[in-house]
Scaffold this motif. Sequence first.
Motif, PDB file in Angstrom:
ATOM      1  N   ALA A  92      14.250   7.699  36.202  1.00  0.00           N
ATOM      2  CA  ALA A  92      15.200   6.595  36.345  1.00  0.00           C
ATOM      3  C   ALA A  92      16.484   7.025  37.038  1.00  0.00           C
ATOM      4  O   ALA A  92      17.058   6.252  37.815  1.00  0.00           O
ATOM      5  CB  ALA A  92      15.528   6.013  34.973  1.00  0.00           C
ATOM      6  N   LYS A  96      14.156   8.324  42.062  1.00  0.00           N
ATOM      7  CA  LYS A  96      13.922   7.200  42.975  1.00  0.00           C
ATOM      8  C   LYS A  96      13.932   7.679  44.425  1.00  0.00           C
ATOM      9  O   LYS A  96      14.870   8.330  44.873  1.00  0.00           O
ATOM     10  CB  LYS A  96      14.997   6.133  42.772  1.00  0.00           C
ATOM     11  N   GLY A  97      12.860   7.320  45.149  1.00  0.00           N
ATOM     12  CA  GLY A  97      12.795   7.673  46.567  1.00  0.00           C
ATOM     13  C   GLY A  97      12.489   9.122  46.847  1.00  0.00           C
ATOM     14  O   GLY A  97      12.615   9.564  47.997  1.00  0.00           O
ATOM     15  N   SER A 102       7.717  10.101  42.940  1.00  0.00           N
ATOM     16  CA  SER A 102       6.519   9.305  43.223  1.00  0.00           C
ATOM     17  C   SER A 102       5.279   9.964  42.643  1.00  0.00           C
ATOM     18  O   SER A 102       4.404   9.289  42.078  1.00  0.00           O
ATOM     19  CB  SER A 102       6.363   9.126  44.733  1.00  0.00           C
ATOM     20  N   ARG A 105       5.284   9.516  38.813  1.00  0.00           N
ATOM     21  CA  ARG A 105       4.897   8.156  38.427  1.00  0.00           C
ATOM     22  C   ARG A 105       3.397   7.944  38.606  1.00  0.00           C
ATOM     23  O   ARG A 105       2.749   7.290  37.780  1.00  0.00           O
ATOM     24  CB  ARG A 105       5.665   7.132  39.264  1.00  0.00           C
ATOM     25  N   GLU A 156      11.830   4.912  31.341  1.00  0.00           N
ATOM     26  CA  GLU A 156      12.250   4.633  32.712  1.00  0.00           C
ATOM     27  C   GLU A 156      12.605   3.162  32.884  1.00  0.00           C
ATOM     28  O   GLU A 156      13.648   2.829  33.485  1.00  0.00           O
ATOM     29  CB  GLU A 156      11.148   5.017  33.693  1.00  0.00           C
ATOM     30  N   ASN A 160      16.366   1.695  33.751  1.00  0.00           N
ATOM     31  CA  ASN A 160      16.572   0.935  34.986  1.00  0.00           C
ATOM     32  C   ASN A 160      17.259  -0.402  34.730  1.00  0.00           C
ATOM     33  O   ASN A 160      17.843  -0.989  35.650  1.00  0.00           O
ATOM     34  CB  ASN A 160      15.231   0.694  35.684  1.00  0.00           C
TER      35      ASN A 160
END
Length: 277
Positions: A92, A96-97, A102, A105, A156, A160
């Motif tokens: 979180a 990200k990015g 990725s 996740r 997460e 967020n």
Amino acid sequence: MASLAARRAKDTTVKAISVGFAALAILLLAWILLTLLAKGLPALGTNVFTRITMPPGQNGGLLNAIVGSLIQIGLALVIGGPIGIFAGTFLAENGKGTKIGSAARFVNDILLSAPSILVGLFIYQLLVVPFGGFSGWAGSIALAILVIPVIVRTTEDMLNLVPVGLREAAFALGAPQWKVVMMVTWRAARAGIVTGVLLAIARAAGETAPLLFTSLGNNSWSVDLSKPMASLPIAIYQYAGSPFDDWVALAWAGALLITVGVLVLNVVSRLVLARSH
């Protein structure tokens, strides 16, 4: 007018179908609960909570299975809880990015949807076969693997939902990121994180397949994690198909205990989440 009437007819039809399926789901759940109450309540006596599993006809109970389940679930939470919370926090706050975010996740989604029996087979090959026997440790680690992805996902998602303004205000005051996470975002999302932990416990409490390959079960009293350990799901699995009426009754009692426990955890989690809102 004809078009309006057709749209209203479609709307009424869809609503009727939706209500019908919702009523069917509620009916099936009520049927299951009533069956558990009808068959499990008569078997709930003092022996269930004070005596261990014994041969047929000797008024055995489920004390060793209850204690074994509590130990293994508690240890699984101790192992998987911090990992899930910190992994969800990373995803979180910093994932990200990024490629590692990725990948994490993706792996977490696979674990979240993977059949629990695969986890049991994995731990069987990793810990049971090399170390020469079933054990409570293996069962606890198998349950921890099932607990982790649930906690990661809920942590997460809850983080967020924390407004970015809270983080920016804390950073503007000169707080380092670790303190912003611990003192601001975790506090703001604590109800949702606790809910995720409770839901993870509820999932682990009813798992049978992983324990068949790891802790196996034990009809004697044992709290030694290096040996096979009893648990309620295993006891239900063993007793449900028994030709002995007292063992079948104990299976229904164990099923009722697990169901009530999971129901209480779900109700508590929803109350905690509702209070946070």
